[in-house]
Design a protein around this motif. Structure first.
Motif, PDB file in Angstrom:
ATOM      1  N   VAL A 212     -33.401-115.011 -35.722  1.00  0.00           N
ATOM      2  CA  VAL A 212     -34.079-114.879 -37.024  1.00  0.00           C
ATOM      3  C   VAL A 212     -34.889-116.142 -37.327  1.00  0.00           C
ATOM      4  O   VAL A 212     -36.042-116.061 -37.765  1.00  0.00           O
ATOM      5  CB  VAL A 212     -33.062-114.590 -38.154  1.00  0.00           C
ATOM      6  CG1 VAL A 212     -33.727-114.649 -39.512  1.00  0.00           C
ATOM      7  CG2 VAL A 212     -32.393-113.248 -37.931  1.00  0.00           C
ATOM      8  N   GLN A 213     -34.306-117.318 -37.066  1.00  0.00           N
ATOM      9  CA  GLN A 213     -35.043-118.572 -37.303  1.00  0.00           C
ATOM     10  C   GLN A 213     -36.291-118.645 -36.420  1.00  0.00           C
ATOM     11  O   GLN A 213     -37.350-119.063 -36.879  1.00  0.00           O
ATOM     12  CB  GLN A 213     -34.146-119.783 -37.021  1.00  0.00           C
ATOM     13  CG  GLN A 213     -33.077-120.016 -38.057  1.00  0.00           C
ATOM     14  CD  GLN A 213     -32.115-121.120 -37.636  1.00  0.00           C
ATOM     15  OE1 GLN A 213     -31.720-121.212 -36.474  1.00  0.00           O
ATOM     16  NE2 GLN A 213     -31.730-121.948 -38.592  1.00  0.00           N
ATOM     17  N   LEU A 214     -36.136-118.219 -35.185  1.00  0.00           N
ATOM     18  CA  LEU A 214     -37.279-118.236 -34.272  1.00  0.00           C
ATOM     19  C   LEU A 214     -38.375-117.297 -34.758  1.00  0.00           C
ATOM     20  O   LEU A 214     -39.553-117.653 -34.772  1.00  0.00           O
ATOM     21  CB  LEU A 214     -36.836-117.857 -32.855  1.00  0.00           C
ATOM     22  CG  LEU A 214     -37.921-117.835 -31.779  1.00  0.00           C
ATOM     23  CD1 LEU A 214     -38.550-119.208 -31.608  1.00  0.00           C
ATOM     24  CD2 LEU A 214     -37.343-117.364 -30.454  1.00  0.00           C
ATOM     25  N   LEU A 215     -37.978-116.109 -35.192  1.00  0.00           N
ATOM     26  CA  LEU A 215     -38.965-115.124 -35.643  1.00  0.00           C
ATOM     27  C   LEU A 215     -39.622-115.516 -36.960  1.00  0.00           C
ATOM     28  O   LEU A 215     -40.762-115.138 -37.222  1.00  0.00           O
ATOM     29  CB  LEU A 215     -38.314-113.750 -35.781  1.00  0.00           C
ATOM     30  CG  LEU A 215     -37.874-113.095 -34.472  1.00  0.00           C
ATOM     31  CD1 LEU A 215     -37.089-111.830 -34.755  1.00  0.00           C
ATOM     32  CD2 LEU A 215     -39.068-112.807 -33.573  1.00  0.00           C
ATOM     33  N   THR A 216     -38.910-116.280 -37.789  1.00  0.00           N
ATOM     34  CA  THR A 216     -39.455-116.651 -39.105  1.00  0.00           C
ATOM     35  C   THR A 216     -39.897-118.099 -39.157  1.00  0.00           C
ATOM     36  O   THR A 216     -40.237-118.607 -40.223  1.00  0.00           O
ATOM     37  CB  THR A 216     -38.403-116.397 -40.210  1.00  0.00           C
ATOM     38  OG1 THR A 216     -37.234-117.177 -39.939  1.00  0.00           O
ATOM     39  CG2 THR A 216     -38.060-114.929 -40.313  1.00  0.00           C
ATOM     40  N   PHE A 217     -39.895-118.761 -38.017  1.00  0.00           N
ATOM     41  CA  PHE A 217     -40.311-120.162 -37.940  1.00  0.00           C
ATOM     42  C   PHE A 217     -41.685-120.329 -38.568  1.00  0.00           C
ATOM     43  O   PHE A 217     -42.618-119.591 -38.253  1.00  0.00           O
ATOM     44  CB  PHE A 217     -40.330-120.598 -36.474  1.00  0.00           C
ATOM     45  CG  PHE A 217     -40.805-121.997 -36.248  1.00  0.00           C
ATOM     46  CD1 PHE A 217     -40.024-123.069 -36.613  1.00  0.00           C
ATOM     47  CD2 PHE A 217     -42.025-122.234 -35.648  1.00  0.00           C
ATOM     48  CE1 PHE A 217     -40.449-124.368 -36.390  1.00  0.00           C
ATOM     49  CE2 PHE A 217     -42.466-123.525 -35.424  1.00  0.00           C
ATOM     50  CZ  PHE A 217     -41.674-124.594 -35.793  1.00  0.00           C
ATOM     51  N   ASN A 218     -41.796-121.282 -39.489  1.00  0.00           N
ATOM     52  CA  ASN A 218     -43.039-121.493 -40.236  1.00  0.00           C
ATOM     53  C   ASN A 218     -44.018-122.331 -39.422  1.00  0.00           C
ATOM     54  O   ASN A 218     -43.790-123.502 -39.171  1.00  0.00           O
ATOM     55  CB  ASN A 218     -42.725-122.186 -41.572  1.00  0.00           C
ATOM     56  CG  ASN A 218     -43.940-122.312 -42.451  1.00  0.00           C
ATOM     57  OD1 ASN A 218     -45.072-122.205 -42.014  1.00  0.00           O
ATOM     58  ND2 ASN A 218     -43.709-122.557 -43.712  1.00  0.00           N
ATOM     59  N   ASP A 219     -45.119-121.736 -39.061  1.00  0.00           N
ATOM     60  CA  ASP A 219     -46.129-122.437 -38.262  1.00  0.00           C
ATOM     61  C   ASP A 219     -46.663-123.675 -38.966  1.00  0.00           C
ATOM     62  O   ASP A 219     -46.914-124.678 -38.345  1.00  0.00           O
ATOM     63  CB  ASP A 219     -47.301-121.515 -37.954  1.00  0.00           C
ATOM     64  CG  ASP A 219     -46.925-120.423 -36.964  1.00  0.00           C
ATOM     65  OD1 ASP A 219     -47.757-119.542 -36.754  1.00  0.00           O
ATOM     66  OD2 ASP A 219     -45.816-120.457 -36.422  1.00  0.00           O
ATOM     67  N   LYS A 220     -46.844-123.597 -40.285  1.00  0.00           N
ATOM     68  CA  LYS A 220     -47.421-124.732 -41.009  1.00  0.00           C
ATOM     69  C   LYS A 220     -46.482-125.929 -40.973  1.00  0.00           C
ATOM     70  O   LYS A 220     -46.913-127.051 -40.754  1.00  0.00           O
ATOM     71  CB  LYS A 220     -47.744-124.342 -42.445  1.00  0.00           C
ATOM     72  CG  LYS A 220     -48.911-123.378 -42.538  1.00  0.00           C
ATOM     73  CD  LYS A 220     -49.249-123.018 -43.948  1.00  0.00           C
ATOM     74  CE  LYS A 220     -50.388-122.008 -43.967  1.00  0.00           C
ATOM     75  NZ  LYS A 220     -50.722-121.574 -45.310  1.00  0.00           N
TER      76      LYS A 220
END
Length: 111
Positions: free
Chosen positions: A60-68
């Motif tokens: 989940v963290q990987l999928l929702t990792f914030n690019d900014k």
């Protein structure tokens, strides 16, 4: 999947790992990993779990990792390294000046 590939590439850069480093840890070829990063290959759940563990994250963290956030961290690191590089260049210039001065003193001493 291209967005996920970009996230994986950003995480890899943050760890200063090469594609080869990650491919070895995932036990896949470098071209196969490159296709994951570029979004050419879709990632199955088991590979996604493997990648998330590698980066010490949940899926989940990987999928929702914030690019900014990641990009800001990456930019901060690049800025820090750029400053260190500039400092080293200045040190090198100072050392070159000292060598020239010593050389000129040596020449003057020999005359």
């Amino acid at each position: 999947m291209k967005t996920l590939g970009k996230k994986i590439r950003l995480l890899r850069h943050q760890k200063s790992w090469s594609q080869e480093d990650v491919a070895k840890q995932l036990e896949i070829s470098i071209p196969a990993f490159s296709k994951i990063e570029t979004g050419i290959t879709d990632i199955n759940l088991s590979r996604l779990e493997q990648i998330s563990k590698l980066f010490e994250m949940t899926v989940v963290q990987l999928l929702t990792f914030n690019d900014k956030e990641g990009q800001e961290s990456y930019n901060t690191e690049v800025d820090s390294l750029t400053l260190k590089l500039h400092e080293r260049e200045m040190e090198l210039i100072d050392l070159q000046k000292k060598i020239i001065e010593l050389y000129e003193e040596l020449r003057a001493f020999r005359k």
